[in-house]
Design a protein around this motif. Sequence first.
Motif, PDB file in Angstrom:
ATOM      1  N   GLN A  83      38.961  36.729  36.530  1.00  0.00           N
ATOM      2  CA  GLN A  83      37.970  37.287  37.450  1.00  0.00           C
ATOM      3  C   GLN A  83      36.593  36.723  37.137  1.00  0.00           C
TER       4      GLN A  83
ATOM      5  N   SER B  82      33.868  32.170  36.543  1.00  0.00           N
ATOM      6  CA  SER B  82      35.034  32.579  35.746  1.00  0.00           C
ATOM      7  C   SER B  82      35.195  31.695  34.512  1.00  0.00           C
TER       8      SER B  82
ATOM      9  N   GLN C  53      36.273  43.649  31.647  1.00  0.00           N
ATOM     10  CA  GLN C  53      37.226  42.701  32.225  1.00  0.00           C
ATOM     11  C   GLN C  53      37.868  41.866  31.118  1.00  0.00           C
TER      12      GLN C  53
END
Length: 296
Positions: free
Chosen positions: A262, A277, A174
């Motif tokens: 995210q 996050s 991510q």
Amino acid sequence: MAEKTKILFILNPKSGRTSQLNVPDLLTRYLDADRFKYQLVHTEYAGHATELARQGAQDGYQIVGAIGGDGTVNEVAQGLLDTSAVLAILPKGSGNGLARHLGIPMNLRHAIGIINEYHSSAIDTCKINGHPFFCTAGIGFDAYISSIFASNTKRGLQTYVRLVLQEFTKFKPQEAVLQLNEQQIKTKVFVVAFANATQYGNNAHIAPKADIRDGLLDVCLIRDLDFRKAINLSLGMLTKRIAAGSSAEYFTTTTINVRSEQNFKFHADGEYIGEASRFEVSINPLSLKVIHPKGR
């Protein structure tokens, strides 16, 4: 006659390794009764060890011993922060990261012998989003595995390895932004490990140059991995040569902030904490006294 040193031992009866051993018998046989007197209590629920340790320190126990795995050690150590009590470790888990880093024997009889020698010194402690950790914390794949491992009925190294192999291809890195040492790094993240000690446990050294008394966090950033790189990375961890490869980048700092659009799963000392996050990770130098072999 000198007054004996009081020890409160906190035992996690569910801890995986050597669960069949008779701990009270070992303590009776091998703890130096001329120097120490002890009480043994059992944990009954998550977080109980922290409560027991904190109360033990308030009640005047000079030493509080954690008998269990990394989770038990973490809980007991949490309860001793901001107290004068000294942590002792009798490793009875599957990973035993802090015990291994400090050179404490995995054999409980020999570990009791280290307590008899009563050599102690202060080590650094850390926090991730307010959650104390003493060995390692992390976000990304290691935390993802911790979240699955936490709900698995089978524990131990074999289960952990099986989960890593099973889940590796499913996990997607991510985007995140790391802020440390007045530097900003925007990248895809497979793992960010925050290391106070060198290893996760089981002699898997994620940060082989980490010094638990230098007042610095060792940050290991792994941006992305294919299967070949993952194999090389695993071998590097087991041989303490991970820093020599090209898959991991290292930084030292006193604090680091991570933010992402995210949520990332995160762990502290291998125990799954949750998702966030935003992360703030910091270090508190020489803030916990621990018994360990002389010279370690």
